[in-house]
Motif scaffolding. Structure first.
Motif, mmCIF file in Angstrom:
data_model
loop_
_atom_site.group_PDB
_atom_site.id
_atom_site.type_symbol
_atom_site.label_atom_id
_atom_site.label_comp_id
_atom_site.label_asym_id
_atom_site.label_seq_id
_atom_site.Cartn_x
_atom_site.Cartn_y
_atom_site.Cartn_z
ATOM 1 N N THR A 107 6.309 -8.070 22.815
ATOM 2 C CA THR A 107 7.123 -8.665 21.764
ATOM 3 C C THR A 107 6.502 -9.966 21.276
ATOM 4 O O THR A 107 5.640 -10.542 21.940
ATOM 5 C CB THR A 107 8.550 -8.947 22.267
ATOM 6 O OG1 THR A 107 8.479 -9.848 23.383
ATOM 7 C CG2 THR A 107 9.235 -7.665 22.686
ATOM 8 N N ASN B 260 -3.606 -7.120 12.322
ATOM 9 C CA ASN B 260 -2.291 -6.501 12.436
ATOM 10 C C ASN B 260 -2.282 -5.570 13.649
ATOM 11 O O ASN B 260 -3.006 -4.572 13.673
ATOM 12 C CB ASN B 260 -1.960 -5.722 11.159
ATOM 13 C CG ASN B 260 -0.534 -5.225 11.122
ATOM 14 O OD1 ASN B 260 0.000 -4.725 12.108
ATOM 15 N ND2 ASN B 260 0.103 -5.355 9.971
ATOM 16 N N ILE B 261 -1.481 -5.892 14.643
ATOM 17 C CA ILE B 261 -1.473 -5.118 15.881
ATOM 18 C C ILE B 261 -1.161 -3.647 15.629
ATOM 19 O O ILE B 261 -1.734 -2.755 16.263
ATOM 20 C CB ILE B 261 -0.436 -5.697 16.864
ATOM 21 C CG1 ILE B 261 -0.843 -7.094 17.303
ATOM 22 C CG2 ILE B 261 -0.265 -4.793 18.078
ATOM 23 C CD1 ILE B 261 0.205 -7.783 18.137
ATOM 24 N N ASP B 262 -0.262 -3.387 14.696
ATOM 25 C CA ASP B 262 0.229 -2.028 14.491
ATOM 26 C C ASP B 262 -0.671 -1.179 13.603
ATOM 27 O O ASP B 262 -0.700 0.047 13.748
ATOM 28 C CB ASP B 262 1.639 -2.070 13.888
ATOM 29 C CG ASP B 262 2.627 -2.809 14.787
ATOM 30 O OD1 ASP B 262 2.638 -2.527 15.996
ATOM 31 O OD2 ASP B 262 3.374 -3.663 14.270
ATOM 32 N N THR C 263 -0.752 -3.098 23.720
ATOM 33 C CA THR C 263 0.361 -3.881 24.254
ATOM 34 C C THR C 263 0.357 -3.815 25.782
ATOM 35 O O THR C 263 -0.314 -2.969 26.382
ATOM 36 C CB THR C 263 1.696 -3.351 23.735
ATOM 37 O OG1 THR C 263 1.879 -2.004 24.208
ATOM 38 C CG2 THR C 263 1.737 -3.378 22.208
ATOM 39 N N TRP D 43 2.430 -10.888 9.375
ATOM 40 C CA TRP D 43 1.059 -10.567 8.976
ATOM 41 C C TRP D 43 0.975 -10.414 7.459
ATOM 42 O O TRP D 43 1.864 -9.851 6.827
ATOM 43 C CB TRP D 43 0.588 -9.253 9.604
ATOM 44 C CG TRP D 43 -0.801 -8.868 9.164
ATOM 45 C CD1 TRP D 43 -1.969 -9.192 9.781
ATOM 46 C CD2 TRP D 43 -1.167 -8.097 8.009
ATOM 47 N NE1 TRP D 43 -3.039 -8.680 9.078
ATOM 48 C CE2 TRP D 43 -2.585 -8.010 7.983
ATOM 49 C CE3 TRP D 43 -0.445 -7.492 6.983
ATOM 50 C CZ2 TRP D 43 -3.271 -7.325 6.988
ATOM 51 C CZ3 TRP D 43 -1.143 -6.814 5.980
ATOM 52 C CH2 TRP D 43 -2.537 -6.738 6.000
ATOM 53 N N ALA E 139 6.060 -12.218 17.240
ATOM 54 C CA ALA E 139 5.480 -12.045 15.913
ATOM 55 C C ALA E 139 4.026 -12.479 15.879
ATOM 56 O O ALA E 139 3.210 -11.918 15.147
ATOM 57 C CB ALA E 139 6.290 -12.835 14.880
ATOM 58 N N TRP F 260 -2.877 -12.538 16.867
ATOM 59 C CA TRP F 260 -2.602 -11.214 16.324
ATOM 60 C C TRP F 260 -1.155 -11.197 15.839
ATOM 61 O O TRP F 260 -0.294 -11.861 16.419
ATOM 62 C CB TRP F 260 -2.824 -10.128 17.387
ATOM 63 C CG TRP F 260 -4.272 -9.896 17.653
ATOM 64 C CD1 TRP F 260 -5.082 -10.604 18.488
ATOM 65 C CD2 TRP F 260 -5.091 -8.892 17.051
ATOM 66 N NE1 TRP F 260 -6.362 -10.098 18.457
ATOM 67 C CE2 TRP F 260 -6.396 -9.054 17.584
ATOM 68 C CE3 TRP F 260 -4.857 -7.874 16.133
ATOM 69 C CZ2 TRP F 260 -7.452 -8.229 17.204
ATOM 70 C CZ3 TRP F 260 -5.902 -7.055 15.766
ATOM 71 C CH2 TRP F 260 -7.188 -7.234 16.297
ATOM 72 N N TYR F 261 -0.900 -10.445 14.783
ATOM 73 C CA TYR F 261 0.385 -10.532 14.101
ATOM 74 C C TYR F 261 1.133 -9.196 14.099
ATOM 75 O O TYR F 261 0.535 -8.128 14.146
ATOM 76 C CB TYR F 261 0.169 -10.977 12.653
ATOM 77 C CG TYR F 261 -0.572 -12.287 12.521
ATOM 78 C CD1 TYR F 261 0.107 -13.503 12.607
ATOM 79 C CD2 TYR F 261 -1.953 -12.306 12.308
ATOM 80 C CE1 TYR F 261 -0.568 -14.709 12.478
ATOM 81 C CE2 TYR F 261 -2.639 -13.510 12.183
ATOM 82 C CZ TYR F 261 -1.940 -14.707 12.268
ATOM 83 O OH TYR F 261 -2.616 -15.890 12.152
ATOM 84 N N ARG F 262 2.462 -9.343 14.009
ATOM 85 C CA ARG F 262 3.335 -8.176 13.856
ATOM 86 C C ARG F 262 4.212 -8.342 12.618
ATOM 87 O O ARG F 262 4.576 -9.459 12.250
ATOM 88 C CB ARG F 262 4.250 -8.011 15.067
ATOM 89 C CG ARG F 262 3.595 -7.461 16.312
ATOM 90 C CD ARG F 262 4.661 -7.117 17.352
ATOM 91 N NE ARG F 262 4.068 -6.455 18.501
ATOM 92 C CZ ARG F 262 3.754 -7.088 19.640
ATOM 93 N NH1 ARG F 262 3.983 -8.394 19.753
ATOM 94 N NH2 ARG F 262 3.214 -6.419 20.638
ATOM 95 N N GLY F 263 4.570 -7.207 12.027
ATOM 96 C CA GLY F 263 5.575 -7.184 10.971
ATOM 97 C C GLY F 263 5.296 -8.137 9.829
ATOM 98 O O GLY F 263 4.172 -8.264 9.342
#
Length: 360
Positions: free
Chosen positions: A344, A137-139, A148, A264, A346, A258-261
């Motif tokens: 940007t 999870n990137i975040d 980023t 993930w 997903a 790698w995933y966002r939001g």
């Protein structure tokens, strides 16, 4: 020759699945495929690995002291630093609760294993737990997550140097400063890393870490800086190099998504790691290279990971990732290629600074 080049360009054992696809199995199905005894730690067996590592470290110190030769130092540093790393992996099992089912024993052995190599056991255990809960999870991932493109452009030269050039020596700084974009220290109970209920765990580990630093300072005062370099700093540098090298390899590759939001979730994140073969080092550092099974089920003791991996392979299929080249080839592929991910998207993949220069 062409086959070897193809492997180097795409060193995963099988054709990689796309990060946009959904695994056709569940975590429960994977768990059911693993023999149940793989999840059962043996106190006797776990202690035997710990005692073996400590014994080898003691023997190496005895030999180095007996020879008392700078000519022997490079060999000693390499061997002892590797054993420090092996001891860290034992403490790593303690942090996951896979050393034993007894928390007090896990915490005791974890501190004995980690404090002498300057790792604050509880603080590391907690931040490492965050990493496992958010892998890919990137975040929210905690270690070796990508920055980023915008963050990469904003980073100063010193920050870039530490993160991308001196990355194999970055671990001590991570303990104090965490990774880019994160705040807090592993030594402060007020760090956002920790919950209020974990305050005294953090204080305990920080106190023991400080006492170890004090002991090293006292011994250095008594025997001089050369003693510190010869018998501690040399092995310590090898140890942190191993730690950063292994962690980087298992989570940094141009083909890893790698995933966002909402894209993930735990299973997809846990699958975004790679197994590596370290040759004869596999047994020395307790098969930590069997990393996919470890991320799927962190409560499996290290000595059962190979069995669990073999049980998982038929179900995982192409979702099982293993490098088909040496760890050095894999590192030389990822090191110049994994710098940042797009701002940007997903599902995103690492890009290199060379690609950014071409854009400009």
């Amino acid at each position: 020759m062409q086959s070897n080049l193809a492997k180097l360009n795409n060193p995963l054992e099988e054709e990689s699945y796309s990060g946009n696809t959904e695994p056709p199995f569940t975590l429960q199905q994977l768990k059911a495929a693993i023999p149940s005894d793989c999840f059962m730690p043996s106190i006797g067996r776990s202690l035997s690995y710990f005692l073996l590592d400590v014994s080898i470290i003691g023997i190496l110190y005895a030999v180095a002291s007996y020879l008392d030769s700078w000519w022997f130092c490079p060999v000693f540093w390499l061997m002892q630093g590797t054993m420090f790393w092996a001891l860290f992996v034992v403490g790593h099992d303690c942090g996951h609760g896979s050393f034993s089912r007894k928390k007090w024993l896990n915490d005791l052995i974890g501190h004995i294993a980690h404090t002498p190599i300057l790792v604050p056991y509880h603080a590391w255990r907690i931040s490492h737990r965050t990493h496992h809960q958010n892998t890919g999870n990137i975040d929210t991932d905690e270690s070796w997550y990508p920055v980023t493109e915008t963050k990469y452009k904003e980073m100063g030269w010193a920050e870039k140097f530490v993160r991308f050039d001196a990355l194999l020596l970055a671990y001590p700084l991570y303990l104090f400063k965490r990774s880019p974009g994160k705040q807090g220290s592993h030594f402060s109970p007020d760090s956002p890393l920790f919950k209020p209920s974990e305050k005294w765990d953090v204080i305990t580990s920080t106190t023991l870490w400080t006492l170890m630093v004090g002991l090293l300072g006292l011994l250095t005062y008594q025997w001089g800086w050369m003693w510190l370099v010869k018998y501690y700093l040399g092995p310590y540098v090898v140890f942190i190099t191993w730690l950063d090298f292994v962690t980087f390899l298992h989570h940094s590759d141009p083909d890893i998504p790698w995933y966002r939001g909402k894209d993930w979730y735990f299973l997809k994140g846990a699958l975004s790691t790679i197994d590596h073969d370290y040759g004869f080092i596999n047994e020395i550092h307790h098969n930590i290279g069997t990393h996919v099974a470890h991320h799927l089920f962190l409560n499996i003791p290290h000595y059962n990971l190979k069995t669990a991996t073999e049980a998982l392979k038929p179900i995982l299929g192409d979702y099982y990732r293993k490098s088909s080249v040496s760890v050095f080839q894999a590192f030389l592929r990822s090191y110049p290629s994994c710098h940042f991910v797009p701002d940007t998207g997903a599902v995103v993949y690492y890009k290199s600074k060379k690609e950014l220069m071409k854009q400009n």
